[in-house]
Design an enzyme around this catalytic site. Structure first.
Site, PDB file in Angstrom:
ATOM      1  N   LYS A   1     -50.653   3.548  17.902  1.00  0.00           N
ATOM      2  CA  LYS A   1     -51.321   3.095  16.675  1.00  0.00           C
ATOM      3  C   LYS A   1     -51.201   1.585  16.471  1.00  0.00           C
ATOM      4  O   LYS A   1     -52.067   0.976  15.851  1.00  0.00           O
ATOM      5  CB  LYS A   1     -50.774   3.849  15.457  1.00  0.00           C
ATOM      6  CG  LYS A   1     -51.221   5.308  15.428  1.00  0.00           C
ATOM      7  CD  LYS A   1     -50.997   5.935  14.067  1.00  0.00           C
ATOM      8  CE  LYS A   1     -51.661   7.310  14.013  1.00  0.00           C
ATOM      9  NZ  LYS A   1     -51.425   8.028  12.772  1.00  0.00           N
TER      10      LYS A   1
ATOM     11  N   LYS B   1     -56.324  13.075  20.868  1.00  0.00           N
ATOM     12  CA  LYS B   1     -56.051  14.051  19.805  1.00  0.00           C
ATOM     13  C   LYS B   1     -57.116  13.963  18.700  1.00  0.00           C
ATOM     14  O   LYS B   1     -57.643  12.883  18.447  1.00  0.00           O
ATOM     15  CB  LYS B   1     -54.676  13.728  19.220  1.00  0.00           C
ATOM     16  CG  LYS B   1     -54.185  14.662  18.162  1.00  0.00           C
ATOM     17  CD  LYS B   1     -52.770  14.294  17.730  1.00  0.00           C
ATOM     18  CE  LYS B   1     -52.687  13.373  16.536  1.00  0.00           C
ATOM     19  NZ  LYS B   1     -53.172  13.906  15.272  1.00  0.00           N
TER      20      LYS B   1
ATOM     21  N   LYS C   1     -57.200  13.054  11.533  1.00  0.00           N
ATOM     22  CA  LYS C   1     -57.952  13.057  10.280  1.00  0.00           C
ATOM     23  C   LYS C   1     -58.433  11.663   9.900  1.00  0.00           C
ATOM     24  O   LYS C   1     -59.408  11.504   9.195  1.00  0.00           O
ATOM     25  CB  LYS C   1     -57.153  13.726   9.170  1.00  0.00           C
ATOM     26  CG  LYS C   1     -56.153  12.863   8.445  1.00  0.00           C
ATOM     27  CD  LYS C   1     -55.597  13.606   7.273  1.00  0.00           C
ATOM     28  CE  LYS C   1     -54.237  14.167   7.578  1.00  0.00           C
ATOM     29  NZ  LYS C   1     -53.228  13.134   7.950  1.00  0.00           N
TER      30      LYS C   1
END
Ligand code: ATP
Ligand code: MG
Length: 330
Positions: free
Chosen positions: A113, A196, A199
């Site tokens: 990230k 992956k 959301k």
């Protein structure tokens, strides 16, 4: 009396996905009766990256209503908002100081990230949030934490830090077990089955199924999922990640084994297989969405969160007291 504690949480950083449901929430719901159960809205984790305050408030309500729609019963499970129980922040702060920089730098979620953030500078929140997660778990004397595979490393850190603290300051925390279900622990993006499903996915979201997606749109996303040219319904994550992902989704929802799915689709094409997956996912979303409407009532949700926070705080404050006493702080 149920003695063992189960706990899990989701960040209100967007609408919940099929990945959140199959990887974490469903495993929790299936075990809700067997444990002393806690589920929380991880709003402190959401602010580890910048959020629009109004949207965050709405996302918290959506998340609670979605928990209930997915089958969580406040009569069986303590449902609460992380920021309502101040002990999370305090123990998070304490656990940060038990941690080495190297341990946090090695977290793959941080590495992955932080790449996306590196131009504007990497948020400290992204670096230290695993130690807040450690506190979330330890505060409730948790035995099992149903999470997706992406959280495995954070769970291992939780055990390491609890053990380190116990050794240094005396037995204070219970070491939790990592529970990662064998099927559906990493649902992949339908358009990019090497990544992956998240959301907070940006872009057109064609690869992400949100639990609130229009059912017909969700079915279309399944029908246009990326597959391969091997033309065989077979579970092989390395060579057929797209098909294997759809098989995981189907198997996790219906309980059918991979072997049985493979046998039923021997000699048949992907179109028919995808239609079945689309149908099963569509029916799941219909059920969840019908229940969501019933629970989408802010007064009801506020009451559930208030009651949940009062109950959670009793346990959390006992654990924090134990920790501060061990440290010589009180
Ligand atoms: P974000 O993009 O904000 O990180 P997320 O979809 O990864 O969102 P989290 O709130 O980080 O969701 O994680 C909530 C729970 O859902 C965790 O237990 C996580 O392991 C699980 N989870 C998230 N994505 C998946 C997935 N694709 N497959 C299986 N489990 C998942
Ligand atoms: Mg995540």
């Amino acid at each position: 009396m149920k003695e063992k504690v189960m706990l899990t949480g989701v960040r209100p950083s967007g609408n919940l996905t099929l990945g959140n449901y199959l990887g974490a929430i469903k495993n929790f719901v299936d075990r809700q009766d067997a444990y002393n159960s806690y589920i929380f809205i991880a709003d402190l984790h959401a602010i580890t990256s910048p959020q629009n305050p109004q949207k965050l408030k709405e996302a918290v309500y959506n998340c609670v209503a979605m928990y209930l729609a997915c089958g969580i019963y406040p009569s069986k499970t303590i449902v609460f908002k992380q920021s309502d129980v101040l002990e999370h922040g305090t123990l998070g702060f304490i656990m940060t100081f038990q941690t080495k920089m190297g341990e946090l730098s090695r977290m793959t979620q941080f590495k992955y990230k932080s790449l996306a953030q590196s131009k504007a500078g990497v948020d400290t929140g992204l670096f230290v949030y695993p130690t807040l997660m450690v506190a979330d778990i330890l505060l409730y004397n948790t035995s099992i934490v149903p999470v997706g595979k992406d959280q495995q490393q954070h769970m291992e850190l939780t055990r390491d830090l609890a053990e380190r603290f116990n050794k240094r300051y005396g037995n204070t925390f219970l070491l939790p077990d990592v529970y990662i279900a064998p099927v559906g622990n990493k649902i992949l993006n339908l358009q990019n089955p090497l990544e992956k499903m998240n959301k907070s996915d940006n872009g057109d979201n064609k690869g992400t199924i949100f639990l609130m997606d229009d059912v017909e749109i969700a079915k279309k996303k399944i029908m246009s999922a990326k597959t391969d040219s091997i033309a065989r319904v077979h579970f092989d994550e390395e060579n057929q990640p797209g098909i294997s992902n759809l098989m995981s989704i189907l198997s996790k929802i219906t309980g059918e084994s991979f072997e049985s799915i493979e046998n039923r689709y021997k000699g048949k094409g992907y179109g028919e297989f995808k239609r079945e997956v689309a149908e099963v996912v569509g029916n799941l979303l219909k059920e969840i969405q019908a229940r969501y409407e019933k629970f989408n009532d802010k007064k009801l949700l506020d009451k559930i969160l208030y009651d949940g926070a009062c109950k959670a705080q009793i346990v959390a404050s006992e654990t924090l007291k134990r920790a501060t006493k061990a440290l010589g702080l009180n």
